[in-house]
Design a protein around this motif. Structure first.
Motif, mmCIF file in Angstrom:
data_model
loop_
_atom_site.group_PDB
_atom_site.id
_atom_site.type_symbol
_atom_site.label_atom_id
_atom_site.label_comp_id
_atom_site.label_asym_id
_atom_site.label_seq_id
_atom_site.Cartn_x
_atom_site.Cartn_y
_atom_site.Cartn_z
ATOM 1 N N VAL A 104 0.835 -1.201 0.000
ATOM 2 C CA VAL A 104 0.000 0.000 0.000
ATOM 3 C C VAL A 104 0.870 1.251 0.000
ATOM 4 C CG1 VAL A 104 -1.721 1.320 1.296
ATOM 5 C CG2 VAL A 104 -1.910 -1.179 1.160
ATOM 6 N N LEU A 105 1.841 1.305 0.897
ATOM 7 C CA LEU A 105 2.672 2.505 1.047
ATOM 8 C C LEU A 105 3.477 2.809 -0.210
ATOM 9 C CD1 LEU A 105 3.986 1.957 4.694
ATOM 10 C CD2 LEU A 105 2.200 3.548 3.931
ATOM 11 N N ALA A 106 3.850 1.757 -0.945
ATOM 12 C CA ALA A 106 4.640 1.967 -2.156
ATOM 13 C C ALA A 106 3.894 2.812 -3.178
ATOM 14 C CB ALA A 106 5.024 0.625 -2.768
ATOM 15 N N GLY A 107 2.562 2.733 -3.176
ATOM 16 C CA GLY A 107 1.776 3.451 -4.164
ATOM 17 C C GLY A 107 1.196 4.770 -3.692
ATOM 18 N N LEU A 108 1.544 5.199 -2.483
ATOM 19 C CA LEU A 108 1.037 6.461 -1.933
ATOM 20 C C LEU A 108 2.125 7.534 -1.976
ATOM 21 C CD1 LEU A 108 -0.847 5.063 1.209
ATOM 22 C CD2 LEU A 108 -1.847 5.767 -0.978
ATOM 23 N N PRO A 109 1.753 8.791 -2.193
ATOM 24 C CA PRO A 109 2.758 9.865 -2.299
ATOM 25 C C PRO A 109 3.256 10.322 -0.936
ATOM 26 C CG PRO A 109 0.566 10.778 -2.560
ATOM 27 C CD PRO A 109 0.388 9.287 -2.430
ATOM 28 N N ALA A 137 8.955 1.457 -6.870
ATOM 29 C CA ALA A 137 8.960 1.941 -5.488
ATOM 30 C C ALA A 137 10.382 2.248 -5.042
ATOM 31 C CB ALA A 137 8.334 0.898 -4.564
ATOM 32 N N ARG A 138 10.497 3.292 -4.212
ATOM 33 C CA ARG A 138 11.796 3.665 -3.642
ATOM 34 C C ARG A 138 11.797 3.262 -2.164
ATOM 35 N NH1 ARG A 138 11.994 9.859 -5.097
ATOM 36 N NH2 ARG A 138 9.748 9.601 -4.732
ATOM 37 N N ILE A 139 12.506 2.186 -1.873
ATOM 38 C CA ILE A 139 12.528 1.623 -0.527
ATOM 39 C C ILE A 139 13.976 1.411 -0.109
ATOM 40 C CG2 ILE A 139 11.777 -0.280 0.951
ATOM 41 C CD1 ILE A 139 9.527 -0.825 -1.043
ATOM 42 N N ASP A 140 14.331 1.919 1.057
ATOM 43 C CA ASP A 140 15.683 1.761 1.591
ATOM 44 C C ASP A 140 15.602 1.134 2.975
ATOM 45 O OD1 ASP A 140 17.150 3.065 -0.523
ATOM 46 O OD2 ASP A 140 16.240 4.931 0.185
ATOM 47 N N GLY A 141 16.668 0.424 3.350
ATOM 48 C CA GLY A 141 16.707 -0.187 4.672
ATOM 49 C C GLY A 141 18.002 -0.922 4.898
ATOM 50 N N ARG A 142 18.072 -1.605 6.031
ATOM 51 C CA ARG A 142 19.287 -2.351 6.360
ATOM 52 C C ARG A 142 19.571 -3.415 5.318
ATOM 53 N NH1 ARG A 142 19.741 -5.568 10.444
ATOM 54 N NH2 ARG A 142 17.513 -5.918 10.752
ATOM 55 N N GLU A 143 20.855 -3.602 5.038
ATOM 56 C CA GLU A 143 21.308 -4.590 4.052
ATOM 57 C C GLU A 143 20.533 -4.447 2.744
ATOM 58 O OE1 GLU A 143 22.006 -8.587 5.310
ATOM 59 O OE2 GLU A 143 22.471 -7.996 7.375
ATOM 60 N N LEU A 148 13.941 -4.642 8.290
ATOM 61 C CA LEU A 148 13.483 -3.412 8.927
ATOM 62 C C LEU A 148 14.598 -2.839 9.788
ATOM 63 C CD1 LEU A 148 10.712 -4.472 7.979
ATOM 64 C CD2 LEU A 148 9.795 -3.818 10.208
ATOM 65 N N PRO A 149 14.554 -1.509 10.058
ATOM 66 C CA PRO A 149 13.589 -0.523 9.595
ATOM 67 C C PRO A 149 13.723 -0.262 8.092
ATOM 68 C CG PRO A 149 14.864 0.314 11.466
ATOM 69 C CD PRO A 149 15.544 -0.919 10.981
ATOM 70 N N LEU A 150 12.580 0.111 7.484
ATOM 71 C CA LEU A 150 12.550 0.448 6.071
ATOM 72 C C LEU A 150 11.982 1.847 5.885
ATOM 73 C CD1 LEU A 150 11.168 -2.872 4.519
ATOM 74 C CD2 LEU A 150 13.515 -2.039 4.406
ATOM 75 N N SER A 151 12.526 2.542 4.923
ATOM 76 C CA SER A 151 12.036 3.870 4.562
ATOM 77 C C SER A 151 11.421 3.781 3.172
ATOM 78 C CB SER A 151 13.192 4.875 4.565
ATOM 79 O OG SER A 151 12.776 6.118 4.061
ATOM 80 N N ILE A 152 10.154 4.176 3.068
ATOM 81 C CA ILE A 152 9.428 4.093 1.803
ATOM 82 C C ILE A 152 9.087 5.496 1.327
ATOM 83 C CG2 ILE A 152 7.416 3.163 0.595
ATOM 84 C CD1 ILE A 152 8.163 1.785 4.000
ATOM 85 N N ARG A 153 9.539 5.822 0.137
ATOM 86 C CA ARG A 153 9.154 7.090 -0.484
ATOM 87 C C ARG A 153 8.245 6.712 -1.652
ATOM 88 N NH1 ARG A 153 11.029 12.107 0.579
ATOM 89 N NH2 ARG A 153 12.809 11.431 1.828
ATOM 90 N N GLY A 154 6.943 6.651 -1.359
ATOM 91 C CA GLY A 154 5.987 6.126 -2.322
ATOM 92 C C GLY A 154 5.651 7.109 -3.422
ATOM 93 N N GLY A 155 4.922 6.605 -4.406
ATOM 94 C CA GLY A 155 4.541 7.454 -5.526
ATOM 95 C C GLY A 155 3.955 6.627 -6.647
ATOM 96 N N THR A 182 -2.075 1.127 -8.945
ATOM 97 C CA THR A 182 -1.255 1.340 -10.136
ATOM 98 C C THR A 182 -2.121 1.301 -11.389
ATOM 99 O OG1 THR A 182 0.567 0.194 -9.024
ATOM 100 C CG2 THR A 182 0.758 0.459 -11.401
ATOM 101 N N GLU A 183 -1.862 2.163 -12.344
ATOM 102 C CA GLU A 183 -2.587 2.117 -13.611
ATOM 103 C C GLU A 183 -2.139 0.899 -14.416
ATOM 104 O OE1 GLU A 183 -2.367 5.670 -15.869
ATOM 105 O OE2 GLU A 183 -3.155 6.962 -14.270
ATOM 106 N N GLY A 184 -3.112 0.220 -15.011
ATOM 107 C CA GLY A 184 -2.793 -0.956 -15.810
ATOM 108 C C GLY A 184 -2.968 -2.244 -15.026
ATOM 109 N N GLU A 185 -2.527 -3.340 -15.627
ATOM 110 C CA GLU A 185 -2.716 -4.673 -15.037
ATOM 111 C C GLU A 185 -1.424 -5.197 -14.431
ATOM 112 O OE1 GLU A 185 -4.992 -8.230 -16.901
ATOM 113 O OE2 GLU A 185 -2.857 -8.695 -17.172
ATOM 114 N N THR A 186 -1.507 -5.626 -13.178
ATOM 115 C CA THR A 186 -0.390 -6.272 -12.480
ATOM 116 C C THR A 186 -0.771 -7.725 -12.225
ATOM 117 O OG1 THR A 186 0.372 -4.242 -11.400
ATOM 118 C CG2 THR A 186 0.931 -6.315 -10.332
#
Length: 430
Positions: A104-109, A137-143, A148-155, A182-186
């Protein structure tokens, strides 16, 4: 550290029980209710710690959620009404909350940080982070985002067609939730069929998903509508009483209103294969999920070999199946269950260690275990390792010992079954 002394019993288990609501379905009902427009009501919601982590996360995003006992009311205003959390989201010990919420968070601004307790921080998240990154998705974290912890910069995301390398409903669901934004089919193609609560619940919220064998396809920007969800009893919780009824002499239990979704009923298939006296009656459908009453009686069990496609359908029940195997005639071999090493604890190691301490003959393997049956169990001091399913397995094992069992870290059981010991005492007092 919580500690509980479990005294030997002198009588069989008798009576009827309604186990708490299904944990997987409770999580998903909150998620879809928060993404939908309109009022969603949930009855027989599991008021366990894990599910409240999901509620807390969406409350932090501005969703009004009211809880009264096992009744939950969500005033949903759609995805566009969600707000960026002001603080990092603490997800406790809930792997389900984490992996589904990441979708969910990956797709939120929003920019969001998620973290958890010591156990959750050790559980691998790259299995969901990797496909979400493929979606943009822009996700950063350990290794590099494995833990976790993870930082999500969604959009804004783009759809993908993903071949999942792991047998995990959490991974499938996380990708499908991202696809919903997301627009389109996944699409997600699995190695083997896993629990399909996400797919069934999406339909209940006026959504649409297409299933083609092991592939699920979803289109984005659907208009979900609030609805009513009556959560069936959790078969993974019922499994502990099914096991107790099968191995404590003279026992007969009836478990009412249990979810019997075919992707989850592997425990019933295993008990039948072992020769247990088990029946499922009053089968019906509630909110798109099959439900029934299950009767279990004591019987002499036989050892079995378990591998392949049944493993995803019993992945949460393998600890209690190992206990069943210790009382069965012959040898039981469990293979293809390496996923157990990535649960709340390394469940292969935890099961082997605890059952060995209680007197069972059990050997761990890379992807499972080998158990020799008809073992006499003894009292001991053992640890749940903070894993609710290990804790309940130990409690059931204590029904067979002649000496007390001291269970360390017993409070973890509240994660999925807050009333477990109350229910156990209820059927022991008949």
């Amino acid at each position: 550290m919580s500690k509980k002394i479990l005294s030997p019993i002198t009588s069989p288990l008798k009576g009827r029980l309604t186990v708490p609501g299904d944990k997987s379905i409770s999580h998903r009902a909150v998620i879809f209710g928060s993404l939908a427009k309109g009022t969603t009501t949930i009855t027989h919601f599991l008021d366990g710690e894990d599910c409240f982590r999901t509620i807390d996360a969406f409350r932090a995003m501005g969703v009004p959620i009211q809880v009264e006992g096992d009744h939950v009311t969500i005033q949903g205003h759609g995805v566009e009404a969600l707000q960026e959390p002001l603080q990092p989201l603490y997800l406790g010990n809930s792997g389900t909350t984490t992996r589904l919420l990441l979708g969910v968070l990956a797709g939120l601004p929003f920019h969001v940080t998620v973290h958890g307790d010591n156990s959750l921080t050790k559980r691998p998240m790259d299995r969901i982070v990797s496909p979400l990154r493929k979606m943009g998705a822009r996700i950063d974290g350990r290794e590099e985002g494995k833990y976790l912890p993870l930082s999500i910069r969604g959009g804004k995301l783009h759809p993908i067609h993903y071949q999942s390398p792991v047998k995990s409903a959490q991974v499938k669901s996380g990708i499908l939730l991202a696809g919903l934004l997301t627009e389109g089919e996944t699409s997600v193609t699995e190695l083997a069929s896993t629990r399909d609560h996400t797919e069934l619940m999406l339909s209940a919220f006026n959504g649409f998903i297409q299933k083609d064998g092991l592939t699920a396809r979803i289109t984005g920007n659907q208009n979900l509508k609030g609805t009513h969800i009556d959560v069936p009893g959790d078969i993974s919780s019922a499994a502990f009483f099914l096991a107790a009824g099968a191995i404590v002499k003279g026992s007969k239990l009836v478990l009412t209103d249990v979810g019997i979704n075919p992707t989850r009923t592997g425990i019933i298939d295993v008990l039948q294969k072992m020769g247990a006296s088990i029946q499922v009656v009053k089968q019906r459908e509630v909110g798109g999920e099959p439900v029934g009453d299950i009767t279990i009686e004591y019987s002499q069990l036989q050892g079995v070999e378990l591998d392949g496609d049944i493993i995803p359908r019993i992945i949460d029940e393998i600890p209690i199946i190992a206990l069943l195997a210790s009382q069965a005639n012959g040898k039981t071999v469990i293979r293809d269950a390496e996923e157990l090493r990535y649960k709340e604890t390394d469940r292969i190691e935890a099961v082997v260690k605890t059952l060995s301490a209680l007197g069972a003959s059990i050997e761990g393997t890379v992807d499972g275990m080998i158990i020799t049956g008809e073992q006499t169990l003894k009292g001991a001091t053992v640890d749940s390792f903070g894993d609710h399913r290990i804790g309940m397995m130990i409690a059931v094992a204590s029904l067979l010992t002649n000496e007390p069992v001291t269970l360390k870290n017993s409070d973890c059981i509240a994660v999925s079954y807050p009333t477990f010991f109350d229910d156990l005492n209820l059927v022991l007092s008949k």
